[in-house]
Design a protein around this motif. Structure first.
Motif, PDB file in Angstrom:
ATOM      1  N   GLU A 134       0.829  -1.213   0.000  1.00  9.63           N
ATOM      2  CA  GLU A 134       0.000   0.000   0.000  1.00  9.63           C
ATOM      3  C   GLU A 134       0.857   1.254   0.000  1.00  9.63           C
ATOM      4  OE1 GLU A 134      -3.948   1.579  -0.155  1.00  9.63           O
ATOM      5  OE2 GLU A 134      -3.159  -0.458  -0.357  1.00  9.63           O
ATOM      6  N   GLY A 138      -0.488   2.509  -3.196  1.00  7.34           N
ATOM      7  CA  GLY A 138      -1.860   2.762  -2.789  1.00  7.34           C
ATOM      8  C   GLY A 138      -2.054   4.140  -2.181  1.00  7.34           C
ATOM      9  N   GLY A 147      -6.454   2.787   4.090  1.00 11.80           N
ATOM     10  CA  GLY A 147      -5.227   3.010   3.359  1.00 11.80           C
ATOM     11  C   GLY A 147      -4.020   2.489   4.119  1.00 11.80           C
ATOM     12  N   ALA A 148      -2.844   3.047   3.805  1.00  4.98           N
ATOM     13  CA  ALA A 148      -1.605   2.610   4.457  1.00  4.98           C
ATOM     14  C   ALA A 148      -1.659   2.853   5.962  1.00  4.98           C
ATOM     15  CB  ALA A 148      -0.411   3.325   3.845  1.00  4.98           C
TER      16      ALA A 148
END
Length: 329
Positions: A134, A138, A147-148
């Motif tokens: 990610e 990402g 997300g991350a």
């Protein structure tokens, strides 16, 4: 009282992530102290959990690894103890008085581990791999804390405690800052970033995430300056123009690189029915636009016409619009 109420709402937004897995870098000493208290009482499993959290708070600090190794040793987890002793010996300053003692402790742990070698648990390996993916391609942060950032928190919940968290945090911080500022830049054809109330809530959450990751005063200073932008936007979109005026002015002085904040101040003044102040602010910004971005001068003229109309100066507003039509290609 209205201003205090608004500030309370804003502070609430900025604290939405405080129940998350990540602990701030400033918590290291207090967590380490609690771990030492548990260790000294012979509560080694409890101490292990606290030392893991201390390492997660400051993964570049050596002492947490030594203490975690000792807590593992006294629960007969010798391979894990040897693993964390190695981290301490790599991170500890060369002048540390206990290096020889720790080398001896590690040697004993290795001896007792025999053929048992520490291996990263599968759930930790998978969480770390997902985070790296990610971070590489990402999103840093998505609504709801995904997300991350969400994967980073998942990794922490697995009990991951390793010096490479230093680099992971640096990369995640950089990605969060890039995403934060990208959302604050208007498109080339726009004068304002296209952001809803919900978008600004997510921006507030990004700022909280960064503060949890960092203790660098330069980064924290930037976060605090960007926080004023979020506060001013939230105030304006929440229908609190009086407060938005003060917050927008503070945001402008703190973030001179964000030119759109002048528009926030002007709109807030207009909505607060401070028409003369708004007109003066428009003129000041128009002068700046003539020098820096004349293509957007028409927006300032249109806003001036709107303010004049609200002042019941329809004739003056019409003259401004007529001039604007003539000047527009």
């Amino acid at each position: 009282m209205k201003f205090k109420s608004l500030k309370l709402k804003i502070l609430t937004l900025l604290l939405v992530l405080t129940a998350s897995a990540a602990v701030s870098a400033q918590d290291y000493e207090s967590i380490l102290k609690s771990g030492n208290a548990a260790y000294n009482e012979g509560k080694y499993v409890e101490a292990q959990g606290l030392y893991v959290k201390a390492i997660q708070a400051d993964p570049g600090a050596a002492l947490g690894y030594r203490n975690l190794a000792r807590a593992y040793f006294w629960t007969d987890q010798y391979a894990a103890a040897a693993h964390y002793y190695e981290h301490y010996l790599k991170l500890a300053p060369t002048e540390s008085a206990d290096l020889e003692q720790v080398r001896g402790e590690r040697k004993l742990a290795v001896s007792r581990a025999g053929e048992d070698v520490w291996r990263m648990p599968e759930n930790i390996r998978m969480a770390r791999q997902a985070l790296e993916t990610e971070l590489g391609s990402g999103k840093a942060f998505t609504p709801g804390g995904g997300g991350a950032w969400g994967l980073y928190e998942t990794l922490l919940r697995t009990g991951y405690a390793d010096p490479d968290l230093v680099q992971i945090r640096a990369t995640l911080t950089r990605r969060l800052m890039d995403e934060l500022d990208a959302k604050m830049l208007p498109a080339p054809q726009d004068i304002l970033p296209i952001a809803s109330f919900e978008d600004w809530q997510v921006q507030a959450q990004r700022l909280v995430a960064i503060k949890k990751l960092q203790k660098d005063p330069v980064v924290l200073d930037l976060v605090n300056r960007r926080s004023t932008v979020v506060e001013s936007a939230i105030a304006l979109l929440a229908g609190q123009p009086e407060q938005a005026v003060d917050l927008a002015r503070l945001a402008r002085s703190s973030n001179p690189d964000l030119k759109f904040l002048a528009w926030y101040e002007i709109v807030a003044l207009t909505r607060a029915n401070k028409h003369e102040e708004a007109l003066n602010a428009v003129e000041t910004f128009a002068r700046q636009l003539r020098a820096e971005n004349p293509a957007q001068l028409g927006h300032a003229m249109a806003l001036r016409a709107l303010i004049l109309k609200r002042e019941d100066r329809s004739k003056d507003a019409a003259e401004v619009l007529k001039t604007l039509i003539v000047q527009t290609p």
